[in-house]
Write an enzyme that holds these catalytic residues in place. Structure first.
Site, mmCIF file in Angstrom:
data_model
loop_
_atom_site.group_PDB
_atom_site.id
_atom_site.type_symbol
_atom_site.label_atom_id
_atom_site.label_comp_id
_atom_site.label_asym_id
_atom_site.label_seq_id
_atom_site.Cartn_x
_atom_site.Cartn_y
_atom_site.Cartn_z
ATOM 1 N N CYS A 2 97.913 16.332 -62.913
ATOM 2 C CA CYS A 2 97.412 17.699 -62.967
ATOM 3 C C CYS A 2 98.246 18.469 -61.949
ATOM 4 O O CYS A 2 99.286 17.962 -61.509
ATOM 5 C CB CYS A 2 95.899 17.767 -62.707
ATOM 6 S SG CYS A 2 95.362 17.204 -61.084
ATOM 7 N N HIS A 8 99.330 -3.393 -52.718
ATOM 8 C CA HIS A 8 98.065 -3.585 -51.997
ATOM 9 C C HIS A 8 96.833 -3.213 -52.810
ATOM 10 O O HIS A 8 95.755 -3.725 -52.534
ATOM 11 C CB HIS A 8 98.067 -2.741 -50.709
ATOM 12 C CG HIS A 8 98.947 -3.300 -49.639
ATOM 13 N ND1 HIS A 8 98.858 -2.916 -48.322
ATOM 14 C CD2 HIS A 8 99.942 -4.231 -49.692
ATOM 15 C CE1 HIS A 8 99.755 -3.580 -47.599
ATOM 16 N NE2 HIS A 8 100.430 -4.375 -48.419
ATOM 17 N N ASN A 9 96.970 -2.291 -53.752
ATOM 18 C CA ASN A 9 95.778 -1.757 -54.425
ATOM 19 C C ASN A 9 95.695 -2.122 -55.904
ATOM 20 O O ASN A 9 94.726 -1.752 -56.570
ATOM 21 C CB ASN A 9 95.720 -0.234 -54.270
ATOM 22 C CG ASN A 9 95.912 0.217 -52.837
ATOM 23 O OD1 ASN A 9 96.909 0.823 -52.481
ATOM 24 N ND2 ASN A 9 94.966 -0.126 -51.980
HETATM 25 C C1 RB5 Z 1 94.498 23.736 -62.527
HETATM 26 O O1 RB5 Z 1 94.784 25.034 -62.121
HETATM 27 C C2 RB5 Z 1 94.386 22.827 -61.305
HETATM 28 O O2 RB5 Z 1 93.192 23.071 -60.655
HETATM 29 C C3 RB5 Z 1 94.492 21.374 -61.730
HETATM 30 O O3 RB5 Z 1 95.680 21.153 -62.377
HETATM 31 C C4 RB5 Z 1 94.428 20.341 -60.619
HETATM 32 O O4 RB5 Z 1 95.370 20.604 -59.632
HETATM 33 C C5 RB5 Z 1 93.090 20.029 -60.089
HETATM 34 O O5 RB5 Z 1 92.907 19.187 -59.192
#
Ligand code: RB5
Length: 150
Positions: A66, A99-100
């Site tokens: 993300c 390690h994980n």
């Molecule tokens: C989206 O704007 C953003 O909040 C998402 O991609 C992420 O970074 C959330 O943790």
């Protein structure tokens, strides 16, 4: 050859497509779980898709993105058996395997260059788990968290 799921929200979409292009040249079997464009979507759905693909044994591991990597890693880590590591560099990508025993690597699409991501992806996919005391600690995570999954 490993089968790898990739998923992202809009914040990770561009990096996801670049990583897919990179991994295709290496012959991995890839499953793109979306998002399918840079249009705004909700990261929990894409963290869940990657987690479910692993739980269902559809893939061996996953790389998820993300904007920061934070939200999608939190979402994936809610699922039993998932160890999603939010990684920033070669060191964290290597350690999350040694390690994980991470089965998912999360990356921030807005803070990671493709060159750095390529190094991270290679280390995530190629570094073995060390086992031993690290397995004991992973078992302890499951034991301590078990009540909350009932
Ligand atoms: C989206 O704007 C953003 O909040 C998402 O991609 C992420 O970074 C959330 O943790």
């Amino acid at each position: 050859m490993k089968k790898i799921a990739l998923s992202s929200d809009h914040g990770g979409y561009q990096l996801k497509m670049e990583i897919i292009e990179y991994l295709q040249t290496k012959g991995y079997e890839l499953v793109d779980l979306g998002a399918d464009s840079g249009e705004s979507v909700d990261y929990p759905e894409y963290g869940a898709k990657a987690a479910q693909a692993i739980i269902n044994n559809d893939v061996d591991c996953a790389i998820i993105m993300c904007g920061s990597g934070i939200g999608i890693s939190i979402a994936a880590n809610k699922f039993k058996g998932i160890r999603a590591a939010l990684c920033f560099d070669a060191y964290t990508a290597k350690m999350c395997r040694e390690h994980n025993d991470a089965n998912i690597m999360a990356i921030g699409g807005r803070i990671t260059t493709i060159d750095r991501a390529k190094d991270m992806v290679d280390l995530f996919l190629e570094t073995p788990f060390e086992g031993g005391r690290h397995q004991r600690r992973l078992d302890k995570i499951d034991t301590l968290a078990a009540d909350s999954w009932k």
